[in-house]
Each structure stands twice: as C-alpha cells, then as structure tokens.
Design a protein around this motif. Structure first.
Motif, PDB file in Angstrom:
ATOM      1  N   LEU A  54       6.052  17.618  10.172  1.00 56.11           N
ATOM      2  CA  LEU A  54       4.637  17.349   9.863  1.00 56.11           C
ATOM      3  C   LEU A  54       4.481  16.892   8.414  1.00 56.11           C
ATOM      4  CD1 LEU A  54       2.815  20.319  11.667  1.00 56.11           C
ATOM      5  CD2 LEU A  54       2.658  17.890  12.239  1.00 56.11           C
ATOM      6  N   ALA A  55       5.249  17.519   7.517  1.00 55.67           N
ATOM      7  CA  ALA A  55       5.199  17.117   6.110  1.00 55.67           C
ATOM      8  C   ALA A  55       5.727  15.693   5.933  1.00 55.67           C
ATOM      9  CB  ALA A  55       5.999  18.097   5.257  1.00 55.67           C
ATOM     10  N   ILE A  56       6.832  15.376   6.622  1.00 57.64           N
ATOM     11  CA  ILE A  56       7.399  14.021   6.541  1.00 57.64           C
ATOM     12  C   ILE A  56       6.399  13.001   7.079  1.00 57.64           C
ATOM     13  CG2 ILE A  56       9.193  12.491   7.432  1.00 57.64           C
ATOM     14  CD1 ILE A  56      10.180  14.345   5.262  1.00 57.64           C
ATOM     15  N   THR A  57       5.741  13.345   8.198  1.00 60.89           N
ATOM     16  CA  THR A  57       4.745  12.449   8.795  1.00 60.89           C
ATOM     17  C   THR A  57       3.611  12.165   7.823  1.00 60.89           C
ATOM     18  OG1 THR A  57       5.246  13.304  11.008  1.00 60.89           O
ATOM     19  CG2 THR A  57       3.160  12.136  10.731  1.00 60.89           C
ATOM     20  N   SER A  58       3.152  13.197   7.134  1.00 57.95           N
ATOM     21  CA  SER A  58       2.070  13.020   6.162  1.00 57.95           C
ATOM     22  C   SER A  58       2.474  12.060   5.049  1.00 57.95           C
ATOM     23  CB  SER A  58       1.676  14.370   5.552  1.00 57.95           C
ATOM     24  OG  SER A  58       1.093  15.211   6.519  1.00 57.95           O
ATOM     25  N   ILE A  59       3.726  12.203   4.571  1.00 61.85           N
ATOM     26  CA  ILE A  59       4.200  11.345   3.482  1.00 61.85           C
ATOM     27  C   ILE A  59       4.291   9.893   3.947  1.00 61.85           C
ATOM     28  CG2 ILE A  59       6.180  10.841   1.996  1.00 61.85           C
ATOM     29  CD1 ILE A  59       6.710  13.879   1.936  1.00 61.85           C
ATOM     30  N   VAL A  60       4.814   9.695   5.168  1.00 62.18           N
ATOM     31  CA  VAL A  60       4.936   8.328   5.711  1.00 62.18           C
ATOM     32  C   VAL A  60       3.555   7.695   5.893  1.00 62.18           C
ATOM     33  CG1 VAL A  60       5.647   6.977   7.723  1.00 62.18           C
ATOM     34  CG2 VAL A  60       7.149   8.768   6.824  1.00 62.18           C
ATOM     35  N   LEU A  61       2.627   8.463   6.467  1.00 64.95           N
ATOM     36  CA  LEU A  61       1.265   7.941   6.659  1.00 64.95           C
ATOM     37  C   LEU A  61       0.594   7.634   5.328  1.00 64.95           C
ATOM     38  CD1 LEU A  61      -0.018  10.281   9.533  1.00 64.95           C
ATOM     39  CD2 LEU A  61       0.540   7.850   9.702  1.00 64.95           C
ATOM     40  N   LEU A  62       0.854   8.456   4.336  1.00 66.72           N
ATOM     41  CA  LEU A  62       0.272   8.221   3.018  1.00 66.72           C
ATOM     42  C   LEU A  62       0.816   6.942   2.399  1.00 66.72           C
ATOM     43  CD1 LEU A  62      -1.665   9.511   0.961  1.00 66.72           C
ATOM     44  CD2 LEU A  62       0.317  10.637  -0.072  1.00 66.72           C
ATOM     45  N   ALA A  63       2.106   6.679   2.589  1.00 66.15           N
ATOM     46  CA  ALA A  63       2.706   5.454   2.063  1.00 66.15           C
ATOM     47  C   ALA A  63       2.120   4.217   2.756  1.00 66.15           C
ATOM     48  CB  ALA A  63       4.222   5.496   2.247  1.00 66.15           C
ATOM     49  N   ILE A  64       1.937   4.323   4.090  1.00 70.38           N
ATOM     50  CA  ILE A  64       1.335   3.207   4.830  1.00 70.38           C
ATOM     51  C   ILE A  64      -0.096   2.985   4.368  1.00 70.38           C
ATOM     52  CG2 ILE A  64       0.648   2.383   7.115  1.00 70.38           C
ATOM     53  CD1 ILE A  64       2.968   4.020   8.274  1.00 70.38           C
ATOM     54  N   TRP A  65      -0.835   4.084   4.158  1.00 66.42           N
ATOM     55  CA  TRP A  65      -2.211   3.963   3.671  1.00 66.42           C
ATOM     56  C   TRP A  65      -2.255   3.275   2.319  1.00 66.42           C
ATOM     57  CZ3 TRP A  65      -4.153   6.042  -0.875  1.00 66.42           C
ATOM     58  CH2 TRP A  65      -5.530   5.860  -1.070  1.00 66.42           C
ATOM     59  N   TRP A  66      -1.324   3.600   1.439  1.00 66.46           N
ATOM     60  CA  TRP A  66      -1.282   2.967   0.120  1.00 66.46           C
ATOM     61  C   TRP A  66      -1.093   1.462   0.257  1.00 66.46           C
ATOM     62  CZ3 TRP A  66       2.687   0.492  -2.745  1.00 66.46           C
ATOM     63  CH2 TRP A  66       2.392   0.290  -4.097  1.00 66.46           C
ATOM     64  N   GLY A  67      -0.197   1.049   1.170  1.00 65.59           N
ATOM     65  CA  GLY A  67       0.023  -0.381   1.402  1.00 65.59           C
ATOM     66  C   GLY A  67      -1.216  -1.065   1.951  1.00 65.59           C
ATOM     67  N   LEU A  68      -1.885  -0.411   2.922  1.00 57.23           N
ATOM     68  CA  LEU A  68      -3.110  -0.980   3.485  1.00 57.23           C
ATOM     69  C   LEU A  68      -4.200  -1.111   2.429  1.00 57.23           C
ATOM     70  CD1 LEU A  68      -3.479   0.815   6.952  1.00 57.23           C
ATOM     71  CD2 LEU A  68      -2.871  -1.560   6.528  1.00 57.23           C
ATOM     72  N   ASN A  69      -4.306  -0.119   1.576  1.00 59.84           N
ATOM     73  CA  ASN A  69      -5.342  -0.148   0.546  1.00 59.84           C
ATOM     74  C   ASN A  69      -5.094  -1.272  -0.459  1.00 59.84           C
ATOM     75  OD1 ASN A  69      -7.779   1.263  -0.266  1.00 59.84           O
ATOM     76  ND2 ASN A  69      -6.668   1.816  -2.125  1.00 59.84           N
ATOM     77  N   ARG A  70      -3.832  -1.511  -0.781  1.00 61.34           N
ATOM     78  CA  ARG A  70      -3.508  -2.629  -1.680  1.00 61.34           C
ATOM     79  C   ARG A  70      -3.883  -3.966  -1.035  1.00 61.34           C
ATOM     80  NH1 ARG A  70       2.012  -3.261  -4.624  1.00 61.34           N
ATOM     81  NH2 ARG A  70       0.740  -4.937  -5.478  1.00 61.34           N
ATOM     82  N   SER A  71      -3.586  -4.118   0.247  1.00 60.22           N
ATOM     83  CA  SER A  71      -3.924  -5.357   0.956  1.00 60.22           C
ATOM     84  C   SER A  71      -5.432  -5.541   1.014  1.00 60.22           C
ATOM     85  CB  SER A  71      -3.351  -5.333   2.372  1.00 60.22           C
ATOM     86  OG  SER A  71      -1.943  -5.262   2.343  1.00 60.22           O
ATOM     87  N   TYR A  72      -6.152  -4.450   1.245  1.00 60.96           N
ATOM     88  CA  TYR A  72      -7.618  -4.509   1.260  1.00 60.96           C
ATOM     89  C   TYR A  72      -8.158  -4.971  -0.089  1.00 60.96           C
ATOM     90  CZ  TYR A  72     -12.321  -2.647   0.566  1.00 60.96           C
ATOM     91  OH  TYR A  72     -13.641  -2.500   0.222  1.00 60.96           O
ATOM     92  N   SER A  73      -7.605  -4.433  -1.175  1.00 56.77           N
ATOM     93  CA  SER A  73      -8.071  -4.800  -2.515  1.00 56.77           C
ATOM     94  C   SER A  73      -7.819  -6.270  -2.801  1.00 56.77           C
ATOM     95  CB  SER A  73      -7.384  -3.932  -3.572  1.00 56.77           C
ATOM     96  OG  SER A  73      -7.706  -2.571  -3.394  1.00 56.77           O
ATOM     97  N   ARG A  74      -6.661  -6.791  -2.372  1.00 55.63           N
ATOM     98  CA  ARG A  74      -6.343  -8.212  -2.584  1.00 55.63           C
ATOM     99  C   ARG A  74      -7.309  -9.112  -1.824  1.00 55.63           C
ATOM    100  NH1 ARG A  74      -1.079  -9.975  -0.668  1.00 55.63           N
ATOM    101  NH2 ARG A  74      -1.736 -11.942  -1.615  1.00 55.63           N
ATOM    102  N   CYS A  75      -7.567  -8.774  -0.558  1.00 54.22           N
ATOM    103  CA  CYS A  75      -8.490  -9.591   0.250  1.00 54.22           C
ATOM    104  C   CYS A  75      -9.901  -9.548  -0.321  1.00 54.22           C
ATOM    105  CB  CYS A  75      -8.503  -9.101   1.692  1.00 54.22           C
ATOM    106  SG  CYS A  75      -6.973  -9.348   2.582  1.00 54.22           S
ATOM    107  N   ARG A  76     -10.330  -8.377  -0.744  1.00 56.74           N
ATOM    108  CA  ARG A  76     -11.673  -8.221  -1.295  1.00 56.74           C
ATOM    109  C   ARG A  76     -11.827  -9.027  -2.578  1.00 56.74           C
ATOM    110  NH1 ARG A  76     -14.753  -4.574  -4.570  1.00 56.74           N
ATOM    111  NH2 ARG A  76     -16.782  -4.137  -3.628  1.00 56.74           N
ATOM    112  N   SER A  77     -10.818  -8.982  -3.436  1.00 51.10           N
ATOM    113  CA  SER A  77     -10.858  -9.750  -4.678  1.00 51.10           C
ATOM    114  C   SER A  77     -10.919 -11.246  -4.398  1.00 51.10           C
ATOM    115  CB  SER A  77      -9.622  -9.416  -5.521  1.00 51.10           C
ATOM    116  OG  SER A  77      -9.589 -10.203  -6.693  1.00 51.10           O
ATOM    117  N   ALA A  78     -10.123 -11.707  -3.426  1.00 53.21           N
ATOM    118  CA  ALA A  78     -10.128 -13.131  -3.068  1.00 53.21           C
ATOM    119  C   ALA A  78     -11.472 -13.543  -2.476  1.00 53.21           C
ATOM    120  CB  ALA A  78      -9.004 -13.416  -2.070  1.00 53.21           C
ATOM    121  N   ALA A  79     -12.066 -12.676  -1.667  1.00 49.85           N
ATOM    122  CA  ALA A  79     -13.356 -12.980  -1.053  1.00 49.85           C
ATOM    123  C   ALA A  79     -14.445 -13.141  -2.113  1.00 49.85           C
ATOM    124  CB  ALA A  79     -13.736 -11.878  -0.066  1.00 49.85           C
TER     125      ALA A  79
END
Length: 284
Positions: A54-79
């Motif tokens: 469960l701890a490993i799953t949380s860390i993996v999901l958190l890393a994926i969330w960080w990547g998604l958030n970076r992509s969101y910020s890039r798209c928002r800035s471009a928009a």
C-alpha cells in the motif's frame, strides 16, 4: 509562417481542452493517492506485506500525479499565451514578429491539425474596427464568460466542501450511540484518511481562489464599461488588459464541464448586452 487570430483561437481552445483533461486526471489521481491511506486503516498491523505494498502504491501514484500536474501546468501556460496573443492580434490587428511567433509555437503542446479542428472565426463577437475599442470589447466578452465561470466553479467547490461536512456530521451523530464499539473508531480513522485528499486537493483554497477571481474580473468589466463611456482611452484599455490577464492566470481553471453547460446561456447574455448597448449608443 504567420499566425492569424483564427489560428490562435484554435490553439487556445485545443490547449484549454487538453489542460482540462490533465486537470481531471490529476484531481482523480489525488483521490486515488488517499485511498491506500484509508485502506491501511482496515489492515491489521501483522499484515506487514499488505501495508508495504500500500505504501509503494501511494508513492507510485504520487509520482504519476506529479507528472500529470506538470503536463497540466504546461498546457495551461500555452493556452493563456495563445489567448493573450489572440486578443492583441484580433483587437489591434498588429502582426506578431517572427521571434514571438516562434516563441509561441515552441510553447504549444498540441499540433497544428488539433488546433485547426477547433478554429472558430466568430469566437470573439465584435464588429468594431481594429483599435482600442475592439480590444476592449473582446476583453469585456472574455471577462463576462470568465467571471461567471469562476463564480459557478466557486459554488461547486463550496458544494463539495458541504458534502464532506455533512458526511462528517452524519458519522459524528450516527455513530455516537455506538461510541464504545470498535467499528466507530475504524470509521473515524477511514474518514480522517479521506480528509488527506480534501486537504491535498485544497478545496477550500480553490473555493477562495475562484471567488476572488470572479470579484476581480467583475471589477475589470466595470472599468471597461467606464472606458466605453470615455471613448476607450488607450491607457485605460491596456491597464484593463493587464489586470484581466493577471486575474485569470492566477485563478484555477474553471471546473470541468461548467463551460459546456453554460456556454449557450452566456452567449445569449453577451449578445443581449451588445444589442442593449448598441441601442443606447444610437438613442439621443
């Protein structure tokens, strides 16, 4: 290759649509990150392997969330970059330099074919000649949409917070007769774990940001109305342009699907406002 207002509108619409998809993915992933914490409350301490995964799953999901958030910020800035360029180019009819065009293209995260599908020649409903008046009217139209979308988004955030508060009260009052039972403590622990999601998503902060942005944009609209009466002084219009950009770029994006639900109503409101103002101008 030069960029036209129509092409920039295609890019801004495509970038905003992509940013909304990333934002939705990020939001739901935040919820998933909190789930292992909630599940771990139900797992006995002796089941160390399950707790470990469960701890490993949380860390993996958190890393994926960080990547998604970076992509969101890039798209928002471009928009927002495309939106600013579309307003200036469409309002003043002043061509962009080759350097600025190259800078914009480097920031875009969607390709030309995606943007072309979302081009819309009447995206800004104005028939005025290029100049401060045309830019101000385009700004005023954008501000009307943004103000209402931010206000509605604030109400949605308040509704979500209200639902969590009701759940908390229901647990508190519903479990009070059974306070001695172990089930009560388990439910409370699960609920407290889910509160991690509420805090990480910063629902209260999002509500405040949406509400504050709505008020700031309303003030910009009032200033543009006053500028209309004064004949649209260039300095007034450019200051309103700067303040409007600051307000919308500091605010969170509107809640997904709010624009789709209210687009027709807002379009009707703007068209009615335009007609009323045109009649007032010709009436002695």
């Amino acid at each position: 290759m030069a960029l036209t207002t129509k092409e920039l509108v295609g890019y801004l619409r495509a970038e905003f649509a992509k940013a909304n998809r990333w934002r939705m993915g990020s939001f739901f992933l935040q919820f998933l990150v909190s789930l292992p914490a909630a599940v771990s409350v139900l797992v006995p301490d002796q089941n160390k392997v399950i707790l470990y995964w469960l701890a490993i799953t949380s860390i993996v999901l958190l890393a994926i969330w960080w990547g998604l958030n970076r992509s969101y910020s890039r798209c928002r800035s471009a928009a927002h970059a495309a939106r600013r360029a579309a307003l200036l180019l469409g309002g003043l009819n002043t061509p962009l330099s080759a350097t600025e065009i190259q800078s914009l293209r480097e920031r875009f995260t969607v390709n030309q074919s995606e943007a072309r599908r979302l081009e819309k020649s009447d995206y800004y409903s104005t028939q005025l000649s290029p100049g401060p008046a045309r830019l101000a009217e385009m700004l005023e139209e954008s501000a009307l949409y943004s103000e209402n979308l931010q206000r509605i988004s604030a109400n949605v955030m308040l509704l979500i917070l209200g639902i969590f508060l009701l759940c908390f009260l229901a647990i508190g009052f519903g479990m009070t007769p059974h306070v001695e039972r172990e089930t009560f403590y388990t439910v409370v622990r699960v609920f407290m774990a889910i509160l991690v999601f509420v805090m990480s998503a910063d629902l209260l902060g999002a509500y405040y940001s949406h509400h504050s942005a709505s008020k700031e944009i309303r003030e910009v609209r009032k200033r543009l109305t006053n500028a209309d009466r004064a004949g649209y002084p260039v300095a007034d219009v450019l200051l309103a342009f700067s303040d409007y950009n600051a307000a919308v770029e500091c605010a969170p994006e509107s809640v997904p699907f709010v624009y789709q639900c209210y687009a027709k109503d807002l379009e009707l409101r703007w068209n009615t406002y335009q007609a009323d103002r045109a009649n007032a101008r010709v009436t002695p």
